[in-house]
Design an enzyme around this catalytic site. Structure first.
Site, short mmCIF file in Angstrom:
data_model
loop_
_atom_site.label_atom_id
_atom_site.label_comp_id
_atom_site.label_asym_id
_atom_site.label_seq_id
_atom_site.Cartn_x
_atom_site.Cartn_y
_atom_site.Cartn_z
N GLU A 220 0.81 -1.22 0.00
CA GLU A 220 0.00 0.00 0.00
C GLU A 220 0.84 1.27 0.00
OE1 GLU A 220 -2.73 -3.22 1.05
OE2 GLU A 220 -0.73 -2.65 1.76
N HIS B 264 -10.57 -5.21 9.91
CA HIS B 264 -11.27 -5.00 8.65
C HIS B 264 -12.56 -4.21 8.86
CE1 HIS B 264 -8.50 -8.14 7.50
NE2 HIS B 264 -8.81 -7.96 6.23
#
Length: 402
Positions: free
Chosen positions: A138, A207
């Site tokens: 990322e 998450h």
């Protein structure tokens, strides 16, 4: 990699001008729009089972003013049914067709079509150079996208899950948000960072992140949150056309919402809230998934004799204090409902902004309902307890209106 982006950008001039359309009002004026999920959320499955111009300059404080815009109903316009993720794809695809500088990058965005299929079919159509699959890195691909934006491209960076973008926080903060300023205006960073977030169905703490609170303090960043297929497409197109870095928050539980959207092109204003339900007794400010919890509660409140005004703020930074202020001046009471954490969340910033600007119009203290300051549990029943539910909204309004 620089060679790749030069090849992408070679097809177009960097002096490309942006056409804007007339502004279009909110979903509340399009009464026949929703097919499966209406604004009252009667058919939403929660697991408990607008054409605005490009924003050229980022407003640096919390107050966003707006000129009067022409209201236009789209109920009689020809349209087509789409799910929210399909609306996002439509907006992205239209902008890629319109402007060869627009490119996409992220994990599995290519031939797999993205984790929630927002980029499905784009790789075969536009090629692997404009729909670029990246490694699971990322920080690296976010930095690559920001660098591409500095050269004149308009990258759309997808985070497979918004929580993963914490790994790219340095790039988003020190580079994406600040380079226009620190370069003395030599560089623009027209980048869109988007992806799924929010509390899903037992996705676990890592998450189930709500990163609005993390990113809101970064200078130079705009933040918007979509909540319907209509505003998802309009905000996607506006974000891509903006010369500012924009973070587009999508909720993992809203991707399958269905709605009829216009066939004609439209682009929303990135700094404008949406009046979902006009009312007189109390202003309820919300966004994203909580819009539907609020509308569910609104049905109960109406049956009890209350007339709540519901506003989807949509623009998380800067706030549309024009719309919000007019509502506060009318109702004199404010309830904020968010899925973000209570400490340092969007609700806390919104409370401060309203108190600073409209305190004299308040007849009661602002009430803010937020998620609990705990990691989101995996167990479904415990997960529900950490997030604001409709009965809590009803109780809060009753208390405010005493």
């Amino acid at each position: 990699m620089a060679t790749i982006f030069q090849r992408i950008g070679a097809a177009t001039s960097l002096s490309y001008s942006i056409d804007t359309k007339t502004s279009r009002r909110s979903l509340s004026e399009r009464k026949a729009s929703f097919v499966v999920v209406r604004s009252d959320a009667t058919k939403i499955n929660t697991g408990l089972n607008r054409i605005g111009g490009r924003v050229d300059h980022l407003i640096t404080n919390a107050v966003a003013t707006k000129a009067d815009t022409l209201a236009a109903s789209t109920a009689s316009k020809p349209g087509h049914e789409v799910l929210l993720f399909e609306a996002l794809k439509e907006g992205l695809e239209e902008e890629m067709e319109r402007d060869a500088r627009v490119c996409v990058m992220g994990e599995d965005v290519g031939h797999y079509g993205g984790s929630y299929k927002v980029t499905k079919g784009l790789a075969p159509k536009f090629g692997d150079l404009r729909v670029l699959d990246t490694p699971i890195a990322e920080n690296s691909f976010t930095g690559m996208g920001i660098g591409a934006a500095m050269t004149g491209l308009r990258p759309v960076i997808e985070g497979m899950n918004m929580g993963f973008l914490l790994l790219a926080f340095n790039q988003i903060s020190n580079n994406c948000g600040m380079l226009h300023y620190t370069s003395g205006g030599q560089f623009k960073i027209p980048v869109v960072i988007r992806g799924p977030g929010g509390v899903g169905r037992q996705l676990g703490a890592e998450h189930s992140q709500r990163l609005e609170s993390y990113f809101q303090s970064i200078p130079g960043i705009q933040m918007v949150a979509c909540s319907t297929p209509y505003n998802a497409k309009g905000l996607m197109k506006a974000a891509i056309r903006s010369d500012n870095p924009v973070i587009l928050f999508e909720h993992v539980l809203l991707y399958n919402l269905k709605e009829t959207i216009p066939d004609e092109e439209y682009v929303l204003n990135l700094e404008e809230a949406e009046m979902v339900r006009p009312g007189q007794h109390v202003t309820i400010l919300t966004y994203s998934r909580m819009r539907y919890h609020v509308m569910q509660a609104a049905k109960t409140l109406v049956n009890k004799g209350y007339d709540p005004e519901v506003i989807d703020i949509r623009s998380l930074k800067p706030f549309d204090l024009h719309t919000i202020g007019n509502s506060v001046k009318k109702t004199h009471r404010v309830l904020i409902v968010e899925e973000c954490m209570r400490t340092g969340g969007i609700g806390a910033s919104l409370t401060a902004a309203i108190n600073e600007n409209f305190q004299d119009y308040l007849d009661a203290p602002i009430v803010c309902l937020s998620s609990q300051d705990v990691p989101t549990p995996y167990a479904g029943t415990l997960e529900e307890w950490t997030v604001v539910q409709p009965p809590q909204i009803v109780a809060a309004v009753e208390q405010l209106c005493q």
